[in-house]
Design an enzyme around this catalytic site. Structure first.
Site, PDB file in Angstrom:
ATOM      1  N   HIS A 139       0.868  -1.063   0.082  1.00 58.09           N
ATOM      2  CA  HIS A 139      -0.183  -0.104  -0.103  1.00 58.09           C
ATOM      3  C   HIS A 139       0.812   1.270  -0.014  1.00 58.09           C
ATOM      4  CE1 HIS A 139      -3.421   2.759   0.974  1.00 58.09           C
ATOM      5  NE2 HIS A 139      -2.687   3.136   1.938  1.00 58.09           N
ATOM      6  N   GLY A 157      -6.210   7.695   4.218  1.00 56.79           N
ATOM      7  CA  GLY A 157      -6.644   9.007   4.414  1.00 56.79           C
ATOM      8  C   GLY A 157      -5.768  10.008   4.886  1.00 56.79           C
ATOM      9  N   GLY A 159      -3.457  11.687   3.485  1.00 59.34           N
ATOM     10  CA  GLY A 159      -3.054  12.625   2.225  1.00 59.34           C
ATOM     11  C   GLY A 159      -2.149  12.203   1.207  1.00 59.34           C
ATOM     12  N   LYS A 160      -1.832  10.757   0.960  1.00 64.89           N
ATOM     13  CA  LYS A 160      -0.757  10.361   0.007  1.00 64.89           C
ATOM     14  C   LYS A 160      -1.344  10.860  -1.261  1.00 64.89           C
ATOM     15  CE  LYS A 160      -1.227   6.136   1.249  1.00 64.89           C
ATOM     16  NZ  LYS A 160      -2.221   6.479   2.227  1.00 64.89           N
ATOM     17  N   ASP A 178      -2.094   4.083  -4.514  1.00 63.51           N
ATOM     18  CA  ASP A 178      -2.859   3.065  -3.635  1.00 63.51           C
ATOM     19  C   ASP A 178      -2.100   1.951  -3.466  1.00 63.51           C
ATOM     20  OD1 ASP A 178      -5.057   2.330  -1.901  1.00 63.51           O
ATOM     21  OD2 ASP A 178      -5.732   1.304  -3.475  1.00 63.51           O
ATOM     22  N   ARG A 243      15.395  16.748  13.491  1.00 60.17           N
ATOM     23  CA  ARG A 243      15.234  17.900  13.102  1.00 60.17           C
ATOM     24  C   ARG A 243      16.615  18.573  12.264  1.00 60.17           C
ATOM     25  NH1 ARG A 243      11.324  21.071  15.164  1.00 60.17           N
ATOM     26  NH2 ARG A 243      12.606  22.983  15.030  1.00 60.17           N
TER      27      ARG A 243
END
Length: 304
Positions: A139, A157, A159-160, A178, A243
């Site tokens: 996936h 869900g 946001g790919k 997908d 970071r």
């Protein structure tokens, strides 16, 4: 491990002419290596690689012409009696009558090419490498960003697809959405592509299925791409996130480690820009350049 290949697809993929197909339309192959049966034509059948595609070139065909008709028929009959997948002939060489007689007797497909034997061997091996490569389906999405194959993962869900669509709008090329079919071509090479049934298709929540190649043109899509970098999208704030870009994270696919970056997903954050910077930073590192400047950019963007 044996794989079944379609003879017609093999012929089309390698631009081969079919001299004889027979009743067989498939063949079992366990290696992308080809066998040149010069020794077998001399009568030596010990250690004969019967499970490989057999390749006849100028040497093998010329030697067959030196044999008497009876000996030639005997050698070819013994050769074709083995469960060989199929036979290739290079340089558009015309096989002797006994050759085709034995091929039809044992129903072995015979294919021909105008390429030299070396080039034909290389082309056929590349095709078989792809067909026989270990593969999995995962996936996620796959994009070509500045020449870097970016494998985008995350929960459903997150946001790919929307991120991939923004990358397409910014001029990058779409590979899969997908579901990504991943193939290991070598010990350090992974290739990803979309399943045929959903190729060029992308699902956008609220809009449904869209065809990227139609909306943005064929220049916006590519059939497959090497997987160089994995981007994992994680919703919300992530504690202990790197970071400075000094930590090395990896994801393992088919036994190969792929560098991975985890990006937090928050409202208003333009993930497409961040992924572009990540791809450029990856290219810098791949070329042996110190990526400190790019890492600082990533740190600044990550704090927004």
């Amino acid at each position: 491990m044996k794989r079944v290949i379609q003879i017609e697809e093999f012929a089309q993929g390698c631009n081969l002419d079919v001299l004889y197909m027979g009743m067989r339309d498939t063949a079992e192959v366990d290696s992308s290596d080809l066998n040149r049966p010069g020794l077998q034509m001399t009568g030596f059948f010990e250690y004969f690689a019967v499970n490989r595609v057999q390749l006849f070139g100028m040497v093998e065909m010329t030697y067959l012409q030196t044999l008497s008709k009876e000996v030639r028929l005997q050698r070819l009959d013994r050769f074709f009696a083995n469960p060989i997948p199929c036979v290739l002939i290079g340089r558009n060489l015309t096989p002797p009558a006994e050759f085709m007689e034995c091929a039809k007797k044992y129903d072995v497909p015979v294919l021909m090419s105008g390429l030299t034997t070396t080039k034909l061997s290389h082309k056929a091996s590349l095709y078989l490498d792809e067909i026989l490569a270990p593969s999995i389906s995962r996936h996620g999405g796959l994009m070509d960003v500045y020449g870097v194959g970016v494998y985008i993962t995350g929960d459903s869900g997150v946001g790919k697809s929307e991120t991939a669509l923004e990358l397409v709008k910014r001029g990058h090329r779409f590979v899969a959405d997908d579901v990504v079919e991943i193939h290991r071509l070598s010990d350090d090479s992974l290739i990803g592509r979309s399943p045929d049934i959903i190729r060029h298709m992308m699902e956008i929540r609220g809009l449904g299925i869209i065809d990227v190649s139609v909306l943005y043109g064929m220049g916006s899509v590519v059939r497959d791409k090497a997987i160089n970098l994995a981007i994992h999208l994680e919703p919300g704030d992530i504690r202990n996130i790197d970071r400075l870009g000094n930590a090395n994270e990896y994801i393992t696919l088919l036994g190969i480690k792929v560098p991975q970056i985890t990006l937090p997903v928050r409202p208003g954050r333009n993930l497409a820009i961040v992924i572009e910077v990540a791809a450029m930073n990856f290219r810098l590192k791949s070329m042996g350049t110190d990526g400190g400047t790019a890492q600082n950019i990533m740190a600044v963007l990550g704090s927004r």
